[in-house]
Design a protein around this motif. Sequence first.
Motif, PDB file in Angstrom:
ATOM      1  N   ASN A  30       0.847  -1.196   0.000  1.00  0.00           N
ATOM      2  CA  ASN A  30       0.000   0.000   0.000  1.00  0.00           C
ATOM      3  C   ASN A  30       0.879   1.241   0.000  1.00  0.00           C
ATOM      4  OD1 ASN A  30      -2.583  -1.281   0.237  1.00  0.00           O
ATOM      5  ND2 ASN A  30      -2.086  -1.702   2.366  1.00  0.00           N
ATOM      6  N   CYS A  70      -5.045   9.929   0.922  1.00  0.00           N
ATOM      7  CA  CYS A  70      -5.443   8.950  -0.093  1.00  0.00           C
ATOM      8  C   CYS A  70      -4.526   7.741   0.008  1.00  0.00           C
ATOM      9  CB  CYS A  70      -5.315   9.552  -1.492  1.00  0.00           C
ATOM     10  SG  CYS A  70      -6.245  11.059  -1.747  1.00  0.00           S
ATOM     11  N   SER A  71      -4.943   6.666  -0.623  1.00  0.00           N
ATOM     12  CA  SER A  71      -4.113   5.465  -0.642  1.00  0.00           C
ATOM     13  C   SER A  71      -4.366   4.689  -1.925  1.00  0.00           C
ATOM     14  CB  SER A  71      -4.402   4.582   0.572  1.00  0.00           C
ATOM     15  OG  SER A  71      -5.714   4.091   0.510  1.00  0.00           O
ATOM     16  N   ALA A  72      -3.484   3.763  -2.196  1.00  0.00           N
ATOM     17  CA  ALA A  72      -3.636   2.867  -3.339  1.00  0.00           C
ATOM     18  C   ALA A  72      -2.923   1.566  -3.025  1.00  0.00           C
ATOM     19  CB  ALA A  72      -3.046   3.492  -4.601  1.00  0.00           C
ATOM     20  N   LEU A 117      -1.375   0.052 -10.171  1.00  0.00           N
ATOM     21  CA  LEU A 117      -2.170   0.678  -9.108  1.00  0.00           C
ATOM     22  C   LEU A 117      -3.585   0.124  -9.127  1.00  0.00           C
ATOM     23  CD1 LEU A 117      -1.233   4.422  -9.681  1.00  0.00           C
ATOM     24  CD2 LEU A 117      -0.328   2.907  -7.929  1.00  0.00           C
ATOM     25  N   VAL A 154      -7.518   2.815  -6.210  1.00  0.00           N
ATOM     26  CA  VAL A 154      -7.389   4.273  -6.162  1.00  0.00           C
ATOM     27  C   VAL A 154      -8.804   4.828  -6.151  1.00  0.00           C
ATOM     28  CG1 VAL A 154      -6.531   6.327  -7.358  1.00  0.00           C
ATOM     29  CG2 VAL A 154      -5.237   4.203  -7.467  1.00  0.00           C
ATOM     30  N   ASP A 155      -9.050   5.819  -5.323  1.00  0.00           N
ATOM     31  CA  ASP A 155     -10.372   6.440  -5.250  1.00  0.00           C
ATOM     32  C   ASP A 155     -10.884   6.738  -6.662  1.00  0.00           C
ATOM     33  OD1 ASP A 155     -12.461   8.359  -5.087  1.00  0.00           O
ATOM     34  OD2 ASP A 155     -11.794   8.927  -3.098  1.00  0.00           O
ATOM     35  N   GLN A 200      -9.244   8.541 -10.262  1.00  0.00           N
ATOM     36  CA  GLN A 200      -8.835   7.691 -11.374  1.00  0.00           C
ATOM     37  C   GLN A 200      -8.794   8.444 -12.708  1.00  0.00           C
ATOM     38  OE1 GLN A 200      -7.898   4.381 -10.760  1.00  0.00           O
ATOM     39  NE2 GLN A 200      -7.069   4.576 -12.814  1.00  0.00           N
ATOM     40  N   ASN A 235      -2.963   3.004 -15.102  1.00  0.00           N
ATOM     41  CA  ASN A 235      -2.693   2.525 -13.747  1.00  0.00           C
ATOM     42  C   ASN A 235      -1.352   1.793 -13.681  1.00  0.00           C
ATOM     43  OD1 ASN A 235      -3.463   0.191 -15.151  1.00  0.00           O
ATOM     44  ND2 ASN A 235      -4.470  -0.693 -13.365  1.00  0.00           N
ATOM     45  N   ILE A 244       1.793  10.357  -6.286  1.00  0.00           N
ATOM     46  CA  ILE A 244       1.815   8.889  -6.300  1.00  0.00           C
ATOM     47  C   ILE A 244       3.243   8.390  -6.512  1.00  0.00           C
ATOM     48  CG2 ILE A 244       1.113   6.861  -7.642  1.00  0.00           C
ATOM     49  CD1 ILE A 244      -1.630   8.274  -7.994  1.00  0.00           C
TER      50      ILE A 244
END
Length: 87
Positions: A6, A16-18, A33, A36-37, A41, A47, A74
Motif C-alpha cells: 500500500n 489517499c491510498s492505493a 495501481l 485508487v479512489d 482515477q 494505472n 503517487i
Amino acid sequence: MARIFNIYFEYNYEACSAVVMVRTTPFHTEYTLSSVDGSLQHFLPTNKIIFTPSGGYAFLNTPSTQHNSLMNEILKAMSSHLQSFEV
C-alpha cells in the motif's frame, strides 16, 4: 511471485491510498495501481508505472512533462516506500 503493498499520499489536502502490485518482466519492473479512489482515477492516464532505466519511476507511455500533481504525489509515495526497503 507478485508483491503487493500500500502507498499513502495526500492530494487536495485529503489523505489517499492505493494498492500497488509489482511484477517483474524481462524489460522492466511494472507497478499496477488498484483501489485508487474513483474520483481520482480520471486524473491518471494509466494505472501502470514502470521503473525506468534512468532509475526513476514513470507512468507507462506518459512523458514526465505531462505528469500532473496527483501523478507526482503517487510517484513520490512509491519511491519513498520502495527506498525504505532497500538495503
